[in-house]
Design an enzyme around this catalytic site. Structure first.
Site, short mmCIF file in Angstrom:
data_model
loop_
_atom_site.label_atom_id
_atom_site.label_comp_id
_atom_site.label_asym_id
_atom_site.label_seq_id
_atom_site.Cartn_x
_atom_site.Cartn_y
_atom_site.Cartn_z
N GLU A 150 1.48 13.40 5.16
CA GLU A 150 0.26 13.89 4.51
C GLU A 150 -0.48 14.82 5.48
O GLU A 150 -1.26 15.67 5.06
CB GLU A 150 -0.62 12.69 4.12
CG GLU A 150 -1.31 12.87 2.78
CD GLU A 150 -2.11 11.66 2.36
OE1 GLU A 150 -1.98 10.58 2.95
OE2 GLU A 150 -2.90 11.80 1.40
N HIS B 237 3.52 6.46 2.70
CA HIS B 237 2.84 7.75 2.72
C HIS B 237 3.43 8.50 3.91
O HIS B 237 3.29 8.05 5.04
CB HIS B 237 1.34 7.57 2.91
CG HIS B 237 0.63 7.20 1.65
ND1 HIS B 237 0.91 6.07 0.95
CD2 HIS B 237 -0.36 7.83 0.96
CE1 HIS B 237 0.13 6.01 -0.11
NE2 HIS B 237 -0.65 7.07 -0.14
N HIS C 161 -3.47 4.22 -6.49
CA HIS C 161 -4.22 3.23 -5.69
C HIS C 161 -5.32 2.64 -6.56
O HIS C 161 -6.12 3.40 -7.15
CB HIS C 161 -4.88 3.91 -4.49
CG HIS C 161 -3.91 4.53 -3.52
ND1 HIS C 161 -3.37 3.85 -2.45
CD2 HIS C 161 -3.37 5.78 -3.47
CE1 HIS C 161 -2.57 4.65 -1.77
NE2 HIS C 161 -2.54 5.83 -2.36
N PRO D 171 -4.65 -5.67 -0.04
CA PRO D 171 -5.33 -6.98 -0.10
C PRO D 171 -6.40 -7.06 0.98
O PRO D 171 -6.15 -6.68 2.13
CB PRO D 171 -4.20 -7.98 0.15
CG PRO D 171 -2.95 -7.23 -0.17
CD PRO D 171 -3.22 -5.81 0.19
N HIS E 266 -15.18 0.55 -1.38
CA HIS E 266 -14.88 -0.84 -1.03
C HIS E 266 -16.14 -1.68 -0.93
O HIS E 266 -16.13 -2.86 -1.29
CB HIS E 266 -14.07 -0.90 0.27
CG HIS E 266 -12.68 -0.34 0.10
ND1 HIS E 266 -12.02 0.34 1.09
CD2 HIS E 266 -11.85 -0.35 -0.97
CE1 HIS E 266 -10.83 0.72 0.63
NE2 HIS E 266 -10.71 0.32 -0.61
N GLY F 251 -3.45 4.74 3.83
CA GLY F 251 -4.66 4.80 4.66
C GLY F 251 -4.75 6.13 5.35
O GLY F 251 -3.86 6.99 5.22
C1 6MZ Z 1 -3.50 7.74 2.09
C2 6MZ Z 1 -4.71 6.64 0.48
C3 6MZ Z 1 -4.86 7.84 -0.25
O1 6MZ Z 1 -5.85 -0.04 -1.65
O2 6MZ Z 1 -8.33 -0.24 -1.75
N1 6MZ Z 1 -5.35 5.68 -0.20
N2 6MZ Z 1 -4.03 6.59 1.63
N3 6MZ Z 1 -3.62 8.92 1.45
C4 6MZ Z 1 -4.29 9.02 0.28
N4 6MZ Z 1 -4.42 10.26 -0.29
C5 6MZ Z 1 -5.64 10.84 -0.68
N5 6MZ Z 1 -5.56 7.57 -1.36
C6 6MZ Z 1 -5.84 6.23 -1.32
O3 6MZ Z 1 -7.18 1.76 -2.76
C7 6MZ Z 1 -7.83 2.67 -1.89
C8 6MZ Z 1 -7.07 2.81 -0.60
O4 6MZ Z 1 -5.80 3.44 -0.83
C9 6MZ Z 1 -5.45 4.27 0.27
C10 6MZ Z 1 -6.56 4.14 1.30
O5 6MZ Z 1 -6.23 3.12 2.23
C11 6MZ Z 1 -7.75 3.71 0.44
O6 6MZ Z 1 -8.74 3.02 1.18
P1 6MZ Z 1 -7.08 0.18 -2.46
O7 6MZ Z 1 -6.98 -0.43 -3.84
#
Ligand code: 6MZ
Length: 360
Positions: free
Chosen positions: A224, A221, A15, A99, A65, A194
């Site tokens: 989890e 995902h 991410h 986005p 963010h 998320g």
């Molecule tokens: C679920 C995750 C995550 O998209 O803003 N994100 N969603 N499980 C996880 N495991 C720990 N780790 C990250 O990158 C951050 C976003 O990615 C998702 C969440 O929506 C987080 O806000 P971006 O670039």
């Protein structure tokens, strides 16, 4: 570690906003602190903290963010994240990001993504290869044929657009439309991510069905947290890949194995968020022993203070795997990348040449 760094690797679950260097986050927080937007002293320890539960992670993402969501910062973090992966011999990166819209600063989902693309183009220590465009060649940046002529380290980058589980059906649909618009710019698929305790599968399903109809790839995902109904619905949907798969019960486990859906395994993330109690009970062992398709990934290299090389090192030492087995595990991931066959062919050549050089 040197060995795991020198081995070529493929990253399929990273991410963008989770992969930011701590030093960059602290710098951004300090600047916003000086402007009085945030209380720097209050957030400094949150950024520096090691080890976070899953709910704490999502609180941290909200803070990240606030720090990152303006165009210039999105460009900067994209560039740094790609450079960091390239520096540790990641030869193919599928970077995912949600986005974002922020009307107060004139940001739409499209301009957010344009800022990401600008960050990719700004990478100067590596060659970022976009899909050669059939319709608008001016959009393709460094074509791979050009990259091969250079001596720079080469990294293929492809993008996945994430649907955040907090989003509505129409917001999810907007993200899919954007992904379709940006196909020629290296966007290859959609991710659903998320906070796993937020939202309902039915909300995203129309957008995900549309994604499938349009021939874009999908990774979800999945599992989890325990949620049998959702896990079953996700597996029945047959995405091209799933991430995590931590909380599956026997029936879903069998479903997953017979489906052969590749699993993006994020060891450090699972342990740090306490989704899995310890590595010796991690489902990697079972999946690996039955030769289920899987790929080691970082998830959020910044948030969990890890790197892909570290994940390889942890897997090798925890599960007693040798260098050749780890190399084969990395090479096997070529089959699950969302890029086209010409990229896969090139990746096979990269791995085969590295194998000779490494004496494996
Ligand atoms: C679920 C995750 C995550 O998209 O803003 N994100 N969603 N499980 C996880 N495991 C720990 N780790 C990250 O990158 C951050 C976003 O990615 C998702 C969440 O929506 C987080 O806000 P971006 O670039």
């Amino acid at each position: 570690m040197e060995w795991w760094v020198s081995q070529p690797k493929i990253e399929l679950h990273a991410h963008l906003n989770g992969s930011i260097r701590d030093s960059t986050l602290l710098e951004l927080a300090r600047v916003l602190g000086e402007k009085g937007v945030i209380d720097f002293a209050g957030v400094e320890h949150v950024i520096k903290k090691n080890g976070r539960s899953l709910p704490e992670c999502f609180k941290l993402f909200d803070l990240i963010h606030v720090l990152t969501t303006d165009h210039a910062t999105v460009t900067r973090i994209t560039k740094e994240v790609v450079e960091d992966f390239a520096a540790e011999n990641v030869v193919y990166l599928e970077l995912r990001t949600t986005p974002k819209k922020n009307e107060s600063i004139g940001m739409s989902k499209r301009t957010y993504m344009d800022a990401v693309i600008k960050g990719l183009k700004a990478v100067d220590t590596v060659d970022v290869a976009f899909t050669p465009s059939q319709t608008s060649p001016e959009n393709s940046v460094t074509l791979i044929s050009d990259a091969c002529k250079t001596t720079k380290k080469k990294i293929y980058v492809r993008l996945l657009l994430s649907i955040d589980r907090r989003e509505t059906t129409s917001a999810a649909m907007e993200t899919v439309q954007l992904a379709l618009e940006m196909r020629d710019l290296g966007v290859v698929g959609i991710d659903l991510s998320g906070n796993p305790v937020v939202g309902e599968w039915e909300t995203y399903l129309p957008a995900l069905k549309f994604t499938k109809e349009q021939g874009l790839h999908i990774t979800l995902h999945c599992g989890e947290v325990p949620n049998r109904k959702e896990i079953q619905a996700m597996l029945d949907f047959l995405p091209q890949r799933i991430g995590h798969a931590c909380c599956l019960e026997d029936e879903e486990w069998e479903k997953l194995k017979s489906s052969k859906i590749p699993v993006e395994v994020c060891l450090t993330s699972n342990i740090m968020t306490q989704t899995i109690a310890s590595l010796d009970v991690h489902h990697f062992v079972d999946l690996y022993s039955v030769k289920h398709p899987l790929v080691l990934c970082t998830d959020d290299a910044g948030v969990f203070s890890t790197s892909l090389s570290h994940e390889y090192s942890v897997a090798a030492s925890s599960f007693g795997l040798g260098k050749l087995e780890m190399f084969q595990l990395a090479r096997g991931a070529i089959d699950f990348v969302f890029a086209d066959d010409s990229v896969k062919k090139d990746l096979r050549e990269i791995f085969d040449s590295a194998k000779r050089k490494l004496g494996l």
